[in-house]
Design a protein around this motif. Structure first.
Motif, PDB file in Angstrom:
ATOM      1  N   LEU B 392       0.893  -1.351   0.045  1.00 46.16           N
ATOM      2  CA  LEU B 392       0.055   0.009   0.096  1.00 46.16           C
ATOM      3  C   LEU B 392       0.950   1.443  -0.086  1.00 46.16           C
ATOM      4  O   LEU B 392       0.485   2.229  -0.751  1.00 46.16           O
ATOM      5  N   LEU B 393       2.000   1.162   0.886  1.00 48.16           N
ATOM      6  CA  LEU B 393       2.803   2.491   0.887  1.00 48.16           C
ATOM      7  C   LEU B 393       3.498   2.792  -0.191  1.00 48.16           C
ATOM      8  O   LEU B 393       3.662   3.812  -0.771  1.00 48.16           O
ATOM      9  N   SER B 394       4.188   1.599  -0.862  1.00 47.94           N
ATOM     10  CA  SER B 394       4.988   1.945  -1.824  1.00 47.94           C
ATOM     11  C   SER B 394       3.984   2.192  -3.210  1.00 47.94           C
ATOM     12  O   SER B 394       4.566   3.026  -4.050  1.00 47.94           O
ATOM     13  N   TYR B 395       3.061   1.613  -3.036  1.00 49.14           N
ATOM     14  CA  TYR B 395       2.240   1.998  -4.225  1.00 49.14           C
ATOM     15  C   TYR B 395       1.818   3.486  -4.227  1.00 49.14           C
ATOM     16  O   TYR B 395       1.935   4.561  -5.095  1.00 49.14           O
ATOM     17  N   THR B 396       0.999   3.872  -2.958  1.00 49.45           N
ATOM     18  CA  THR B 396       0.859   5.342  -2.606  1.00 49.45           C
ATOM     19  C   THR B 396       1.715   6.333  -2.869  1.00 49.45           C
ATOM     20  O   THR B 396       1.716   7.366  -3.709  1.00 49.45           O
ATOM     21  N   LEU B 397       3.120   5.876  -2.608  1.00 53.37           N
ATOM     22  CA  LEU B 397       4.469   6.928  -2.779  1.00 53.37           C
ATOM     23  C   LEU B 397       4.673   6.985  -4.286  1.00 53.37           C
ATOM     24  O   LEU B 397       4.899   8.154  -4.603  1.00 53.37           O
ATOM     25  N   CYS B 398       4.586   5.949  -4.926  1.00 53.91           N
ATOM     26  CA  CYS B 398       4.935   6.092  -6.362  1.00 53.91           C
ATOM     27  C   CYS B 398       3.798   6.526  -7.328  1.00 53.91           C
ATOM     28  O   CYS B 398       4.053   6.726  -8.362  1.00 53.91           O
ATOM     29  N   SER B 399       2.584   6.504  -6.820  1.00 52.30           N
ATOM     30  CA  SER B 399       1.660   6.626  -7.799  1.00 52.30           C
ATOM     31  C   SER B 399       1.654   8.095  -8.441  1.00 52.30           C
ATOM     32  O   SER B 399       1.453   8.301  -9.451  1.00 52.30           O
ATOM     33  N   PRO B 400       1.931   9.117  -7.437  1.00 52.90           N
ATOM     34  CA  PRO B 400       2.036  10.519  -8.099  1.00 52.90           C
ATOM     35  C   PRO B 400       3.192  10.459  -9.419  1.00 52.90           C
ATOM     36  O   PRO B 400       2.894  11.487 -10.068  1.00 52.90           O
ATOM     37  N   LEU B 401       4.024   9.683  -9.508  1.00 52.15           N
ATOM     38  CA  LEU B 401       5.031   9.821 -10.609  1.00 52.15           C
ATOM     39  C   LEU B 401       4.377   9.690 -11.941  1.00 52.15           C
ATOM     40  O   LEU B 401       4.945  10.149 -12.826  1.00 52.15           O
ATOM     41  N   GLY B 402       3.133   8.768 -12.179  1.00 50.14           N
ATOM     42  CA  GLY B 402       2.581   8.960 -13.164  1.00 50.14           C
ATOM     43  C   GLY B 402       1.985   7.525 -13.464  1.00 50.14           C
ATOM     44  O   GLY B 402       2.007   6.877 -12.490  1.00 50.14           O
ATOM     45  N   ASP B 403       1.018   7.478 -14.402  1.00 56.14           N
ATOM     46  CA  ASP B 403       0.606   6.026 -14.855  1.00 56.14           C
ATOM     47  C   ASP B 403       1.482   4.890 -14.766  1.00 56.14           C
ATOM     48  O   ASP B 403       2.363   5.114 -15.417  1.00 56.14           O
ATOM     49  N   GLY B 404       1.325   3.830 -13.986  1.00 55.93           N
ATOM     50  CA  GLY B 404       2.048   2.680 -14.176  1.00 55.93           C
ATOM     51  C   GLY B 404       3.003   2.745 -13.204  1.00 55.93           C
ATOM     52  O   GLY B 404       3.713   1.606 -12.946  1.00 55.93           O
ATOM     53  N   TYR B 405       3.504   3.802 -12.544  1.00 54.75           N
ATOM     54  CA  TYR B 405       4.419   4.019 -11.532  1.00 54.75           C
ATOM     55  C   TYR B 405       3.959   3.242  -9.984  1.00 54.75           C
ATOM     56  O   TYR B 405       4.996   2.651  -9.581  1.00 54.75           O
ATOM     57  N   ALA B 406       2.842   3.202  -9.975  1.00 55.65           N
ATOM     58  CA  ALA B 406       2.300   2.678  -8.704  1.00 55.65           C
ATOM     59  C   ALA B 406       3.114   1.224  -8.668  1.00 55.65           C
ATOM     60  O   ALA B 406       3.624   0.738  -7.666  1.00 55.65           O
ATOM     61  N   MET B 407       2.576   0.363  -9.600  1.00 56.80           N
ATOM     62  CA  MET B 407       3.021  -0.987  -9.669  1.00 56.80           C
ATOM     63  C   MET B 407       4.501  -1.372  -9.589  1.00 56.80           C
ATOM     64  O   MET B 407       5.140  -2.080  -9.121  1.00 56.80           O
TER      65      MET B 407
END
Lengths: 701, 701
Positions: B392-407
């Motif tokens: 959850l945290l790494s997803y939330t953290l990287c999500s603002p970087l753009g589409d696909g970054y969350a995964m």
């Protein structure tokens, strides 16, 4: 009068008919005279013990329910200062009715079961197997009728009075929270007593089962009643109500969109026919001298099934219900039977699994455990496959009917699977009654022939129990899958009310696994049943240690007890008291854990996380409850198979190993395994009820 | 030269450095002289036994891989008549390289471990604990360096040569299918030998552990090597490669959209730094006389962690990588440590769980089992919570970087967790080496002082093992979660190629639980790990029965063996042969079951069902592997706690009960539990590779 009103009236009438049948069966039963003084006295001890437990348990639960009722009044369906006060009062009353109906059914079940046991015992001594069987079976049937009658009456009444989906969920939540504690509490009680009695009596001192010198022997018999009669009854009352409620929630919403009442009518029709079919099935049960009791029990189940399918088909034609929905119900029923039969394969002593485990036991208890666990791990596959296929097929079948029908199809599949629940409960409650009867025969010394008869009846009870347990788990699984749909419906309704979306739109179209909140919920939800069942098992462990100590104390301090001196009686009530207090003390934390975990996840991750949470909970709950129930049944029967003279017979190394397996299996199959069912249902209902609150307040959601 | 090329060259160089370090450690190790003839002879027997097993296993696997390679050549990534022949050849070669690299690492590990054991034993007798410890640790470190070096070199080479995401998945699939069988086969071997040796030797005849009269004693020592060294090495090679591959698959796709190579560079940088940090960590390990070996092992792990965090932070600043991605990696590493520490809580004999289980054992083996299972069920909660929070945290953290970054963030979190894998493997392989050393001390009669030293080293090995196992499971969990993302990427790519959607569109946006195909897959997928592990455990059971018979035969037929007559030696090789043949015979069906189940679900339910299938598989796989690994560790240590003189000590009733627990726990922790990891990875990779085929052909999808 419109058709729905007619159907409701008929449903109501059939619900009352069930109680009349129950009353007639009860009159028939108490008409059998009991003369053996010792048996009367012992059965009285068992009845008093059961009532003591029930009274104390209900008192605890009354406090608990009162707290929950206050919280509901304040917060559900909406915080009282935001919504309509009337809604909150309705919800509160629906919740309280749910708990009250469940408690009533349990009370009736115990009252009858503790009278049927002694009659079955005496009948075995005086009239032979036929009457002994019928006493046990009809005693169980009273419970079956009471449970199904109460659930049908309750759901009818709530629907007729409110017409409201949320009120139905509230009623179901009442039934469910009651079941959670009744199953768990009864389960802890029964296994505490059973394990302790066996450990000291059989293993350490080499006494036979049900020896009256054993101070825990009455507690053991009480346990059968509070665990397997009252507990199992509450469990299936819960499943039955939940299945109807889920189907109605979706049916109401579909009928609002389409106009008319077709889907609501279908639910009531099918449920009513199920009860009717069960009454007919119960009526057909007769055991001829020399016949196999297992066959008779199964035969009645098949009769019920066929009657159900024919009658529902007739009504479907009459009222122009959808044949696709009928198909979904039929699939549910068929899959229920398949799950039952595969469960039977893994726990029947004529099949390879039980025999292999018995054979492996010759190498010591470690191999009993390992091979038993292996087989039970494998046993989850056919059952889960069955549930998956039932869900897939009924979804696919009903999907062409329009938006929302697919989930409704799954719900109707669950209703179908549970349609014969009256019969299932009858078979299920039969088990502890004849088990008790066997105990009374032994304790009151009613003769070897009677012992043989009750042994045979008891063994049939065990076989049938495995099947009904598989059935119960399957039904709970399908029900909660459809609850996911009900939950989503509630979230969307709440979103419209809170102005997040416009009417006609959907906030949630589903729960995407790739969504990190859903995934978060999924993983946490999967861990909950494991922890929940561990807490219950630890409860049994701790409680059994206390009780073993007490039994040893009595044997040490009461002179002449060990030797069986005339007139020396153990202090049965002390053991009952330990089991009662321990069970009540241990069940609360486990139940609260499941409830609090749901609320915490909801406030952290919001409605999406709860969708994942429910899914993880269902998946791991199904896995673990199937595993534990089947493992317990397998070990139990492996032990009995050895006791029947195989692999060295009683007293051999294999037997000692099998006893270890059976002891491990006891809390698996009678405490933790079946309690997971109710845990899943409680969590599902709670989520639906709190949907609006989770939508309004959450950290990440 | 662009930056990526520089980084690739550096990665390559560090990979080679790892092999140089491994070579130096090996030279240092073989420089220690061994003089005791009996020890040399016995260690030769162990080495030969291990090599025999490995040779036969690799032969079987070569056949298997050949079949798979042919299938890949024909069908993957696309049927050869539809796509480019070159793609299929590339994929096939990538697959074969994956198996070859994995096999090579296993071979090196065994070669060193079977030389380190005897040196650690002699050092204990002649030079004291410091050198004995270092021999064991550096022997393990050779394996660590070889595994991580090989995975970095392999991934670098495949990427440099093809630049293709699918080829990386093919390489990873090779590693993974090899690991599936190496872990399962080694696991069956080691536990067959261990259980049989204990049952006959310790339990029936009352011989001490590692008594040379016991015909299974060499097989037991061989088992430590093939199961815990080669098997665990293959497992972590697999996880490490899979984590890098998943991150690269998403990194490549992100970089294609954004231009540049930033994400690909990040993966290689972080992985390379991890290896470098592990080399430094290995270098710091020294045991002073009187110090606690567990502390030394943990200290080195902490050094590695800190060096890793500092260096990656430096490189992130230098190359302008995203700090959010660095954060995700750091979270992964932190959570890995937390999982390790909670695992330690449940398996450390200074904590309540082990002590309670030991205490409960006084009431008999049933309570050992019940309390152990309860604690292990509870133990899954913190670990699963950790994984859920990390995702959850790494997803939330990287999500603002753009589409696909969350995964991609989740994948990098897994890379972070696995960054210190070199250190983890060193600690892990240390265990079986000193365990072997203890055996050699006993068998070659090297004196009581040496026995005390190796006992202490062995016990540290057991403690550390629990932690590393938790780490391995956590890492596998996170990796396969990110694999879900990789799988979805592959499905969308295939959909564009098959003309189902246009370029830039997505066929799958996620996997909706409400979709009945997803749900169907979910439930079936959840049942697979249970059945898979049951098949392995039944393999151990069956195999152990055969071996117990052989041991009894030898004691009966070989004169003077039981009495320990001078010059009478048991037929060690017969036991080795039984374990080898049995393991190979039992592992194939279990592995095939998992693979076939995936393919069947894919052809029935299509790409959506596979999404659910993977999810169900991950969730129940995590649950069961954590449960089984922890239960095994807990029972093992409860037994040792009693043997240390508590709760009645060796020979007491509690001890006998604890031995039953330990025997049940053995296949839990060393066969089934850790094999589930590799089962999950294999299934994930297979799904990604077959995405295109499932999309084209399926019944419902």
């Amino acid at each position: 009068m419109d058709q729905l009103t007619v159907i409701l009236i008929v449903s109501f009438a059939v619900g009352i008919l069930a109680f009349i049948v129950a009353w007639l069966l009860y009159r028939w039963l108490v008409g059998i005279k009991v003369e053996n003084k010792r048996a009367i006295e012992l059965s009285k001890l068992i009845r008093e013990g059961s009532n003591t437990f029930l009274k104390r348990e209900y008192r605890y639960l009354a406090y608990f329910s009162l707290v929950v009722a206050c919280l509901i009044l304040l917060f559900l369906p909406k915080p009282i200062w935001q919504g309509s006060v009337l809604d909150n009062i309705t919800m509160t009353l629906a919740y309280i009715s749910g708990t009250a109906f469940s408690g009533l059914a349990g009370k009736i079940g115990i009252a009858v079961a503790t009278r049927a046991n002694v009659r079955s015992a005496e009948a075995a001594a005086k009239h032979g197997i036929s009457l002994s069987f019928l006493s046990g079976f009809r005693g169980g049937a009273v419970m079956g009728m009471a449970v199904v009658g109460a659930s049908l009456l309750g759901v009818c009444a709530i629907y007729a009075l409110t017409g409201d989906a949320l009120a139905l969920l509230g009623f179901s939540f009442g039934a469910s929270s009651m079941a959670l504690f009744a199953k768990a509490g009864g389960g802890i009680f029964t296994k505490t007593a059973d394990i302790s009695a066996d450990l000291v009596g059989k293993v350490t001192l080499g006494m036979p089962e049900d020896d009256p010198r054993n101070p825990a022997v009455i507690a053991d018999n009480v346990g059968d009643n509070v665990g397997d009669v009252a507990g199992m009854g509450a469990d299936l009352f819960d499943s039955n109500v939940a299945a109807m409620a889920a189907a109605l929630v979706m049916g109401i919403s579909l009928d609002q969109q389409a106009g008319g009442n077709l889907n609501i009518m279908t639910v009531f029709c099918y449920a009513t026919v199920g009860l009717l079919a069960s009454i007919i099935g119960v009526g057909t049960a007769r055991l001829k001298e020399g016949a196999n009791p297992t066959r008779v029990l199964n035969f009645s189940t098949y009769v019920t099934t066929i009657v159900y399918l024919i009658l529902t088909a007739g009504l479907t034609a009459l009222f122009n219900f959808s044949w696709r929905v009928w198909g979904a119900a039929a699939i549910g029923l068929a899959v229920g039977l398949i799950i039952g039969l595969t469960t039977d394969y893994f726990t029947n002593d004529e099949r390879p699994p039980v025999r292999t485990v018995a054979k492996m036991s010759k190498s010591g208890p470690a191999f009993t455990i390992l091979s038993g666990i292996s087989y039970s791990f494998i046993s989850v596959l056919p059952a889960m496959l069955g549930i998956a296929v039932a869900a897939l097929l009924s979804y696919t079948l009903c999907s062409p009917l329009g938006d929302g029908y697919a989930m409704y199809g799954i719900a109707m599949s669950a209703v179908g699977m549970l349609s014969i629940v009256g019969m299932i409960i009858s078979n299920d409650a039969y088990g502890p009654i004849v088990d008790n009867a066997r105990g009374l025969v032994e304790m009151a010394d009613l003769g070897d022939e009677a012992l043989e008869i009750t042994d045979e009846l008891d063994s049939a009870g065990n076989t049938v129990k495995a099947i009904t347990k598989g059935f119960a788990i399957g039904a709970a699984g399908l029900t909660v899958i459809s609850m996911l749909g009900a939950y989503m419906t509630e979230v969307n309704v709440a979103a419209v009310e809170q102005g997040i979306i416009k009417a006609g739109e959907s906030l949630l179209e589903g729960f995407d696994i790739i969504n990190p909140l859903v995934f978060f919920g999924l993983i946490v939800g999967a861990a909950v049943p494991a922890v929940f069942s561990a807490m219950l098992m630890r409860g049994v462990d701790r409680n059994a240690v206390r009780m073993v100590k007490e039994i040893h104390r009595q044997f040490d301090e009461i002179e002449g007890l060990k030797e069986g001196k005339e007139g020396v009686v153990p202090e049965y009530d002390k053991c009952i008291s330990i089991a009662t207090n321990g069970a009540l003390r241990e069940l609360i934390p486990a139940g609260l854990f499941a409830i609090v975990a749901t609320i915490v996840v909801g406030f952290i991750g919001g409605v999406s996380a709860i969708g994942g949470f429910l899914t993880g909970n269902i998946v791991s709950g199904l896995l673990l409850s199937l595993f534990m129930s089947n493992a317990g049944g397998l070990w139990d029967n492996a032990k009995k198979y050895i006791e029947a003279g195989n692999c060295g017979g009683t007293g051999s190394e294999a037997h000692k190993a099998a006893v270890v397996g059976d002891t491990v299996g006891d809390p698996f199959k009678d405490t933790a395994g079946p309690s997971i069912n109710t845990q899943i249902t409680v969590v599902s209902l709670l989520s639906s009820l709190m949907a609006s609150i989770f939508l309004a307040f959450s950290l990440f959601g």
